[in-house]
Write a protein that holds these residues in place. Structure first.
Motif, PDB file in Angstrom:
ATOM      1  N   ASP A  20       0.823  -1.197   0.000  1.00 39.30           N
ATOM      2  CA  ASP A  20       0.000   0.000   0.000  1.00 39.30           C
ATOM      3  C   ASP A  20       0.861   1.254   0.000  1.00 39.30           C
ATOM      4  O   ASP A  20       2.000   1.241   0.483  1.00 39.30           O
ATOM      5  CB  ASP A  20      -0.901   0.020   1.237  1.00 39.30           C
ATOM      6  CG  ASP A  20      -1.901  -1.126   1.247  1.00 39.30           C
ATOM      7  OD1 ASP A  20      -2.259  -1.603   0.150  1.00 39.30           O
ATOM      8  OD2 ASP A  20      -2.302  -1.552   2.352  1.00 39.30           O
ATOM      9  N   LEU A  37      -6.419  -2.171  -8.602  1.00 37.51           N
ATOM     10  CA  LEU A  37      -6.864  -1.914  -7.233  1.00 37.51           C
ATOM     11  C   LEU A  37      -8.250  -2.482  -7.014  1.00 37.51           C
ATOM     12  O   LEU A  37      -9.059  -2.557  -7.942  1.00 37.51           O
ATOM     13  CB  LEU A  37      -6.879  -0.405  -6.954  1.00 37.51           C
ATOM     14  CG  LEU A  37      -5.555   0.348  -7.099  1.00 37.51           C
ATOM     15  CD1 LEU A  37      -5.805   1.844  -6.973  1.00 37.51           C
ATOM     16  CD2 LEU A  37      -4.559  -0.113  -6.050  1.00 37.51           C
ATOM     17  N   LEU A  42      -8.899   4.361  -4.246  1.00 40.04           N
ATOM     18  CA  LEU A  42      -8.196   4.455  -2.966  1.00 40.04           C
ATOM     19  C   LEU A  42      -9.040   5.339  -2.053  1.00 40.04           C
ATOM     20  O   LEU A  42      -9.173   6.536  -2.290  1.00 40.04           O
ATOM     21  CB  LEU A  42      -6.801   5.048  -3.163  1.00 40.04           C
ATOM     22  CG  LEU A  42      -5.810   4.178  -3.953  1.00 40.04           C
ATOM     23  CD1 LEU A  42      -4.588   4.994  -4.347  1.00 40.04           C
ATOM     24  CD2 LEU A  42      -5.377   2.978  -3.125  1.00 40.04           C
ATOM     25  N   VAL A  45      -7.061   7.194   2.019  1.00 42.53           N
ATOM     26  CA  VAL A  45      -5.628   6.900   2.100  1.00 42.53           C
ATOM     27  C   VAL A  45      -4.902   7.997   2.872  1.00 42.53           C
ATOM     28  O   VAL A  45      -5.321   9.154   2.872  1.00 42.53           O
ATOM     29  CB  VAL A  45      -4.985   6.751   0.704  1.00 42.53           C
ATOM     30  CG1 VAL A  45      -5.537   5.561  -0.027  1.00 42.53           C
ATOM     31  CG2 VAL A  45      -5.164   8.019  -0.109  1.00 42.53           C
TER      32      VAL A  45
END
Length: 219
Positions: A20, A37, A42, A45
């Motif tokens: 990650d 992904l 995402l 994050v």
């Protein structure tokens, strides 16, 4: 014309990041691809204080999260979407962003130099106190964006729609707005000092200029 992925001199060296993305991470020649992904995005994050150099982002969706103080140097982004993400105090140098979108993003205090946006959409983006130098918005849409107290130098906007922009207390130097298809300034008309516009744009802005100095125009 925007470059394609194969045009990048570092394309053959690109690899997927290991694990990650992390706070204070140092990433060289990585490709972050939404197709690899889970869900293509995402969410939430935390990549603050990271550094990306000669890297690529493709078809990624950032939702919320923070990349504050992150540095992007010689990066290429296509089809990247940012929603409610914190990009405040980021540094962008020699970057190219194609067909991207930002909505409700915080870019306050960011520094961008030699950055090209093409075919991008910006909706309610906070650009307060931003530093832009040699930045181009090509065929873009900027709507309800706030450039208050920003410093814009050698900025161009060919083919772009600028709707309800705030320029309050902004400083413009060699900013060329003549290419804008729509030029609508909601606040800070006096900050257009240092910009170049066309005579037709001046006519369109005349009612707003009159209101800003308290002139009533009545036929």
């Amino acid at each position: 014309m925007a470059r394609e992925l194969d045009d990048l001199p570092y394309m053959r060296y690109l690899t997927a990041p290991e694990g990650d993305l992390e706070t204070e991470g140092d990433y060289d020649c990585v490709r972050v691809d939404g197709g690899e992904l889970d869900g293509g995005g995402l969410d939430d994050v935390d990549v603050r204080h990271a550094r990306f150099s000669e890297s690529v982002f493709t078809s990624v969706a950032f939702t919320r999260g923070s990349l504050r103080y992150t540095r992007f140097s010689d990066v290429w982004l296509r089809h990247v979407r940012w929603v409610g993400t914190e990009l405040a105090d980021t540094v962008w140098l020699d970057a190219e962003v194609v067909s991207g979108a930002m909505s409700g993003v915080d870019m306050a205090g960011a520094t961008l130099r030699r950055v090209r946006f093409e075919g991008c959409k910006f909706d309610s983006v906070n650009f307060r106190a931003v530093q832009l130098r040699e930045v181009s918005f090509i065929d873009c849409v900027l709507r309800d964006c706030d450039f208050a107290a920003g410093a814009l130098t050698e900025v161009t906007v060919p083919g772009s729609t600028l709707a309800r922009l705030s320029l309050r207390n902004a400083r413009l130097t060699k900013v060329d707005l003549r290419g804008a298809t729509v030029l609508d300034i909601s606040d800070g008309l006096d900050s257009l000092r240092g910009a170049t516009i066309t005579s037709l744009q001046l006519i369109d802005l005349a009612p707003a200029f009159a209101r800003s100095v308290g002139i009533t125009v009545r036929d």
